[in-house]
Design a protein around this motif. Structure first.
Motif, mmCIF file in Angstrom:
data_model
loop_
_atom_site.group_PDB
_atom_site.id
_atom_site.type_symbol
_atom_site.label_atom_id
_atom_site.label_comp_id
_atom_site.label_asym_id
_atom_site.label_seq_id
_atom_site.Cartn_x
_atom_site.Cartn_y
_atom_site.Cartn_z
ATOM 1 N N GLU A 90 0.812 -1.076 0.049
ATOM 2 C CA GLU A 90 -0.086 -0.195 0.035
ATOM 3 C C GLU A 90 0.860 1.217 -0.187
ATOM 4 O O GLU A 90 0.685 2.345 -0.685
ATOM 5 C CB GLU A 90 -1.058 0.102 1.137
ATOM 6 N N ALA A 107 -5.370 4.492 -7.530
ATOM 7 C CA ALA A 107 -6.829 4.165 -6.632
ATOM 8 C C ALA A 107 -7.286 2.941 -6.828
ATOM 9 O O ALA A 107 -7.647 2.013 -5.828
ATOM 10 C CB ALA A 107 -7.927 5.250 -7.312
ATOM 11 N N HIS A 111 -7.132 -0.259 -4.005
ATOM 12 C CA HIS A 111 -8.492 -0.722 -3.684
ATOM 13 C C HIS A 111 -8.181 -2.661 -4.006
ATOM 14 O O HIS A 111 -8.866 -3.326 -3.159
ATOM 15 C CB HIS A 111 -9.604 -0.177 -4.754
ATOM 16 N N VAL A 156 -12.552 1.850 -10.748
ATOM 17 C CA VAL A 156 -12.658 3.023 -9.782
ATOM 18 C C VAL A 156 -12.040 4.295 -10.199
ATOM 19 O O VAL A 156 -11.307 4.239 -11.028
ATOM 20 C CB VAL A 156 -12.123 2.521 -8.035
#
Length: 249
Positions: A90, A107, A111, A156
């Motif tokens: 991350e 993004a 996710h 997304v």
């Protein structure tokens, strides 16, 4: 100076003013420390927060053994997930280390990172316990085509610029690919404020004006019970600590 944020900010701005590009970390180009890649400075992975030495060594070893990483799932399946865990991945995504991949949408990558780690972890566990199914028999350390083809990033919306910059600052300690105050530089210059890097040349005891935003604030009370605060003021060039006494606060 990778652990000294204030110095890093100063050096990076000096590079930018000298037309020397400083690129974000990259899982296929970055080394442990800052390096030169094609006449550009590439951010070192060890300078990213939450990335320990063991994680960096695992990434570099997997890259050397199997060549460049193709996708985030390919990456997750080849590194040691005990060292390169979800939080590490991350942080790398937020820093822009996966941007060079064809699927490099931050993004969507963030996710999907949990799912990618979970699937890759199951595959690694199957291999280690010698219970791989027939499709996986005989594979090397490369990702299983069956697993990888079944893994898709979600659709997304990509982060707006302020969100992307905030994430960069979270894991790098400063803004690298932009700055929230960039669009206000002309106004700040017009009203004659000093930048944080010019304060040292202003001389002790002089009255000066600086412009920026409050990056952090700690409120306290005097012995008399009056409120005051300690601030960190940040501009494009760095940071400065500010004491705000009760009458002003």
């Amino acid at each position: 100076e990778k652990d000294r944020t204030d110095k890093l900010i100063r050096y990076i701005h000096h590079c930018q003013e000298s037309n020397i590009p400083v690129d974000p970390p990259d899982i296929n180009e970055s080394d442990r420390d800052f390096t030169v890649c094609s006449h550009r400075i590439r951010f070192g992975m060890a300078a990213v927060k939450n990335i320990g030495e063991a994680a960096v060594e695992s990434i570099l070893a997997a890259r050397e053994a199997g060549g460049p990483f193709r996708t985030m799932y390919d990456f997750s399946s080849r590194v040691d997930l005990k060292k390169v865990h979800r939080r590490v991945i991350e942080s790398l995504i937020k820093a822009g280390a996966f941007d060079s991949l064809s699927e490099g949408r931050r993004a969507a990558l963030l996710h999907a990172s949990g799912d990618a780690v979970e699937r890759a972890g199951r595959m690694q566990a199957e291999k280690e316990s010698s219970q791989a199914n027939l499709f996986e028999l005989g594979l090397t350390d490369q990702a299983s085509p069956l697993h990888e083809s079944a893994f898709e990033l979600p659709e997304v919306e990509e982060w707006p610029l302020p969100v992307r910059l905030d994430y960069e600052k979270e894991v790098l300690g400063f803004y690298l690919t932009g700055h929230p105050l960039k669009e206000y530089e002309e106004e700040l210059s017009r009203v004659g404020v000093l930048s944080t890097r010019d304060l040292l040349d202003a001389g002790d005891g002089n009255d000066v004006s600086v412009g920026g935003f409050v990056a952090s604030r700690r409120e306290t009370q005097t012995k008399k019970g009056d409120r005051m605060a300690f601030l960190t003021l940040e501009d494009v060039y760095g940071r400065v600590d500010v004491i705000v006494f009760p009458d002003v606060y």
